[in-house]
Design an enzyme around this catalytic site. Structure first.
Site, PDB file in Angstrom:
ATOM      1  N   SER A 113       0.803  -1.215   0.000  1.00  0.00           N
ATOM      2  CA  SER A 113       0.000   0.000   0.000  1.00  0.00           C
ATOM      3  C   SER A 113       0.841   1.272   0.000  1.00  0.00           C
ATOM      4  O   SER A 113       1.684   1.455  -0.857  1.00  0.00           O
ATOM      5  CB  SER A 113      -0.950  -0.042   1.192  1.00  0.00           C
ATOM      6  N   HIS A 114       0.631   2.096   1.015  1.00  0.00           N
ATOM      7  CA  HIS A 114       1.290   3.394   1.077  1.00  0.00           C
ATOM      8  C   HIS A 114       2.693   3.302   1.683  1.00  0.00           C
ATOM      9  O   HIS A 114       3.355   4.318   1.835  1.00  0.00           O
ATOM     10  CB  HIS A 114       0.427   4.332   1.910  1.00  0.00           C
ATOM     11  N   ASP A 277      -1.938   6.793  -3.725  1.00  0.00           N
ATOM     12  CA  ASP A 277      -0.862   6.112  -2.999  1.00  0.00           C
ATOM     13  C   ASP A 277      -0.263   4.961  -3.800  1.00  0.00           C
ATOM     14  O   ASP A 277      -0.574   4.782  -4.974  1.00  0.00           O
ATOM     15  CB  ASP A 277      -1.370   5.614  -1.641  1.00  0.00           C
ATOM     16  N   ASP A 279      -0.671   1.714  -4.107  1.00  0.00           N
ATOM     17  CA  ASP A 279      -1.512   0.761  -4.845  1.00  0.00           C
ATOM     18  C   ASP A 279      -2.797   1.388  -5.375  1.00  0.00           C
ATOM     19  O   ASP A 279      -3.670   0.676  -5.868  1.00  0.00           O
ATOM     20  CB  ASP A 279      -1.825  -0.464  -3.981  1.00  0.00           C
ATOM     21  N   ASP A 281      -5.378   3.041  -3.947  1.00  0.00           N
ATOM     22  CA  ASP A 281      -6.693   3.049  -3.293  1.00  0.00           C
ATOM     23  C   ASP A 281      -6.941   4.293  -2.441  1.00  0.00           C
ATOM     24  O   ASP A 281      -8.074   4.549  -2.052  1.00  0.00           O
ATOM     25  CB  ASP A 281      -6.941   1.756  -2.498  1.00  0.00           C
ATOM     26  N   ARG A 282      -5.882   5.068  -2.158  1.00  0.00           N
ATOM     27  CA  ARG A 282      -6.093   6.277  -1.347  1.00  0.00           C
ATOM     28  C   ARG A 282      -6.053   7.525  -2.217  1.00  0.00           C
ATOM     29  O   ARG A 282      -5.550   7.498  -3.340  1.00  0.00           O
ATOM     30  CB  ARG A 282      -5.002   6.404  -0.289  1.00  0.00           C
ATOM     31  N   THR A 344     -11.820   0.326  11.806  1.00  0.00           N
ATOM     32  CA  THR A 344     -10.859   0.710  10.768  1.00  0.00           C
ATOM     33  C   THR A 344     -10.571  -0.466   9.838  1.00  0.00           C
ATOM     34  O   THR A 344     -10.421  -1.589  10.291  1.00  0.00           O
ATOM     35  CB  THR A 344      -9.558   1.166  11.460  1.00  0.00           C
ATOM     36  N   LYS A 376     -11.417   0.699  -1.508  1.00  0.00           N
ATOM     37  CA  LYS A 376     -11.379   2.142  -1.668  1.00  0.00           C
ATOM     38  C   LYS A 376     -10.685   2.438  -2.999  1.00  0.00           C
ATOM     39  O   LYS A 376      -9.940   1.614  -3.515  1.00  0.00           O
ATOM     40  CB  LYS A 376     -10.696   2.808  -0.496  1.00  0.00           C
TER      41      LYS A 376
HETATM   42  C1  G16 Z   1      -4.314   2.109   8.024  1.00  0.00           C
HETATM   43  C2  G16 Z   1      -5.449   3.097   8.049  1.00  0.00           C
HETATM   44  C3  G16 Z   1      -6.756   2.398   7.763  1.00  0.00           C
HETATM   45  C4  G16 Z   1      -6.669   1.628   6.462  1.00  0.00           C
HETATM   46  C5  G16 Z   1      -5.478   0.697   6.528  1.00  0.00           C
HETATM   47  C6  G16 Z   1      -5.241  -0.022   5.240  1.00  0.00           C
HETATM   48  O1  G16 Z   1      -4.494   1.143   9.017  1.00  0.00           O
HETATM   49  O2  G16 Z   1      -5.518   3.749   9.286  1.00  0.00           O
HETATM   50  O3  G16 Z   1      -7.799   3.332   7.724  1.00  0.00           O
HETATM   51  O4  G16 Z   1      -7.832   0.903   6.235  1.00  0.00           O
HETATM   52  O5  G16 Z   1      -4.303   1.453   6.796  1.00  0.00           O
HETATM   53  O6  G16 Z   1      -5.005   0.916   4.227  1.00  0.00           O
HETATM   54  P1  G16 Z   1      -4.372   0.480   2.879  1.00  0.00           P
HETATM   55  O7  G16 Z   1      -5.376  -0.435   2.262  1.00  0.00           O
HETATM   56  O8  G16 Z   1      -4.173   1.758   2.114  1.00  0.00           O
HETATM   57  O9  G16 Z   1      -3.136  -0.232   3.268  1.00  0.00           O
HETATM   58  P2  G16 Z   1      -3.740   1.220  10.415  1.00  0.00           P
HETATM   59  O10 G16 Z   1      -4.128  -0.056  11.084  1.00  0.00           O
HETATM   60  O11 G16 Z   1      -2.270   1.359  10.085  1.00  0.00           O
HETATM   61  O12 G16 Z   1      -4.262   2.435  11.073  1.00  0.00           O
END
Ligand code: G16
Length: 541
Positions: A113-114, A277, A279, A281-282, A344, A376
């Site tokens: 992801s990010h 981001d 991948d 999704d953000r 979350t 997302k």
């Molecule tokens: C973080 C964000 C969450 C999100 C998750 C996954 O999780 O706070 O809202 O759902 O990342 O995001 P992505 O799919 O972009 O990886 P955490 O548990 O680090 O707070």
């Protein structure tokens, strides 16, 4: 010929997480990725025989290698067909779309992801189910259990396939189809939004800047924004996905997308700025001179969604994660539709979307999406904003001001304390939990606690219960602080502190000023400095 390779259970995946996210060096250990992929396949039982599996990733370091391994393993495990994005590329929302459109059993999405990419950074694998969304807890629990007992993984003897050439090849009797990574997704976006209206606005001089952060959305944004909508070449910056994201942190927030932010605050800024981001999704949304918090973006998109063709018939409901501000709830109330508050993580929205209970969902962490896929979707949010701006003729600042004048304003910030020793972070949360019952009635930095609890969620579609989802402290007057530990980090613990204050009439104040008391109260309540040794958060978003 199917080959059985002996292995030992040695993954330390966090239970309850929807995938595996680790340093690249960890993934490079013998059998590591294979153990996880086999644990996923075993969790699917006999269901997978003869089925289609989608595979794609965000192009980060190790993407291509793990895809080749996963293709051979899919053949050995009985899949009939693998659909893979060209060059191994599929953004997370595009993968969700392909899974749904192809009637696939599921998909492997290769991404952290990010999180940063490169040989010394992060890699990840997650499994999405047939609705296109992240696997729910009962599936991830089964995968996790398998990682603890795995003793063998299955593969076939076959060469790597050419991931760059479109078309079909055969691997161990299974068909592998390399598809255009962008085409289906771009067609989906065109079916949801009024591209003609956006094009007219562009022809009329509307400008934007999109930072793809050298991550997966580059090809998608170039095709849709520049080729289909007519934005000037160069509108998409950092548009080529790189294995290390050009050394950047592909998280579209004000810290990591500072260049875009500075550009948008300059007097000659374009009308609209956005970023996505690793991948895809953000999203980050900034108008000329006006940053929109993700929580506000969710509320504003929901309030104006009827301006886009796909949502002209109205919304069924709005869902937000618990730490996301309550701004969206006010919109739901005015529209007379349900508002849902979930833990979350996007997987909790999947059931609501499948059941037709919600249409638009969002998280404070810059994830927004709708029932068009089950993830997302960064570019979707950008395009809905563009559709709203084109249809209303307003600026981003104008949309925001009108919204606050109607609903009031939820001032909001998130403070992250990163790389905290796990024991210290756990101790902070344990201390907080131990004193929850005594907090109501107590006063901190002039704010009196009304209620305090550890958020638990009962899914309205299947009555499953998720507990310990974060500590909520609500103050008299409607301000709030939430404490939770991140589930997605790969080193140490990250403490997230979410701060929120509602005002019906003070609409043009500075956020830090409005939140100062709540920040002081949060430290007093949780002893952040005392537990972590930190006096300042590492990241404020
Ligand atoms: C973080 C964000 C969450 C999100 C998750 C996954 O999780 O706070 O809202 O759902 O990342 O995001 P992505 O799919 O972009 O990886 P955490 O548990 O680090 O707070």
């Amino acid at each position: 010929m199917i080959k059985t390779v002996a292995t030992e259970p040695y993954l330390d995946q966090k239970p309850g997480t929807s995938g595996l996210r680790k340093k690249v060096r960890v993934f490079q250990q013998p059998h590591y990725a294979e153990n996880f992929v086999q644990s996923v396949f075993d969790a699917l039982g006999d269901e997978k025989t003869g089925q289609t599996l989608v595979i794609g990733g965000d192009g980060r370091f190790l993407n291509r290698e793990v895809i080749q391994v996963a293709i051979r393993m899919a053949a050995a495990n009985g899949f009939a067909r693998v659909v893979v994005g060209q060059g191994g590329i599929l953004s997370t929302p595009a993968a969700s779309n392909v899974i749904r459109q192809r009637g696939a059993l599921g998909g492997l999405v290769l991404s952290a992801s990010h999180n940063p990419g490169g040989p010394d950074e992060d890699f990840g694998i997650k499994y999405n189910i047939s609705n296109g969304g992240p696997a729910p807890e009962k599936v991830t629990d089964a995968i996790h259990a398998n990682t603890k007992s795995i003793s063998r993984w299955l593969t076939v003897e076959a060469d790597d396939i050419n991931l760059d050439t479109l078309g079909e090849v055969t691997v161990g009797g299974m068909t592998v189809e390399v598809i255009d990574s962008v085409a289906d997704y771009a067609a989906l976006m065109e079916s949801l939004f009024d591209f003609a209206a956006i094009k007219r606005a562009v022809e009329g001089g509307f400008t934007m800047s999109f930072d793809a952060m050298s991550a997966v959305t580059g090809p998608y944004a170039t095709e849709i924004l520049e080729k289909r909508l007519g934005f000037a070449p160069g509108t998409v910056k950092n548009g080529t996905p790189l294995p290390d994201f050009g050394g950047h942190h592909p998280d579209p927030n004000l810290v990591h997308a500072k260049e875009l932010y500075d550009r948008m605050m300059a007097p000659d800024a374009p009308d609209f700025g956005a970023a996505s981001d690793g991948d895809g999704d953000r999203n980050l949304i900034i108008g000329r001179g006006r940053f929109i918090t993700p929580s506000d973006s969710l509320a504003m998109l929901a309030a104006n969604a009827h301006l886009a063709p796909a949502y002209a018939g109205g919304l069924k409901g709005i869902a937000r994660s618990m730490p996301t501000s309550a701004a969206a709830d006010r919109v739901a109330e005015k529209l007379g539709i349900p508002a849902y508050e979930t833990p979350t993580g996007w997987k909790f929205f999947g059931n609501l979307l499948d059941a037709g209970m919600a249409t638009i969902c969002g998280e404070e962490s810059a994830g927004t999406g709708s029932d068009h896929v089950r993830e997302k979707d960064g570019l979707w949010a950008v395009l809905l904003w563009l559709n709203i701006l084109a249809a209303s003729g307003k600026s981003v600042d104008g949309i925001a001001r009108d919204h606050w004048a109607t609903y009031g304003r939820n001032y909001y910030a998130r403070h992250d304390y990163e790389g905290v020793e796990s024991e210290r972070a756990d101790a902070l949360m344990a201390d907080l939990r131990a004193k929850l019952l005594t907090l109501p009635g107590e006063t901190f930095a002039g704010l009196t606690v009304e209620t305090a609890d550890d958020f638990a969620y009962t899914d309205p579609t299947d009555q499953s219960v998720s507990r310990n989802q974060g500590i909520r402290v609500l103050f008299q007057g409607g301000s709030r602080v939430v404490f939770r530990l991140s589930g997605t980090g790969t080193s140490g613990a990250t403490l997230r502190v979410y701060l929120e204050r509602y005002s019906a009439d003070q609409l043009d104040r500075e956020t830090p000023e409005m939140l100062a008391d709540i920040i002081a109260a949060a430290d007093e309540i949780a002893g952040i400095t005392q537990h972590t040794g930190r006096t300042e958060p590492d990241v404020v978003t």
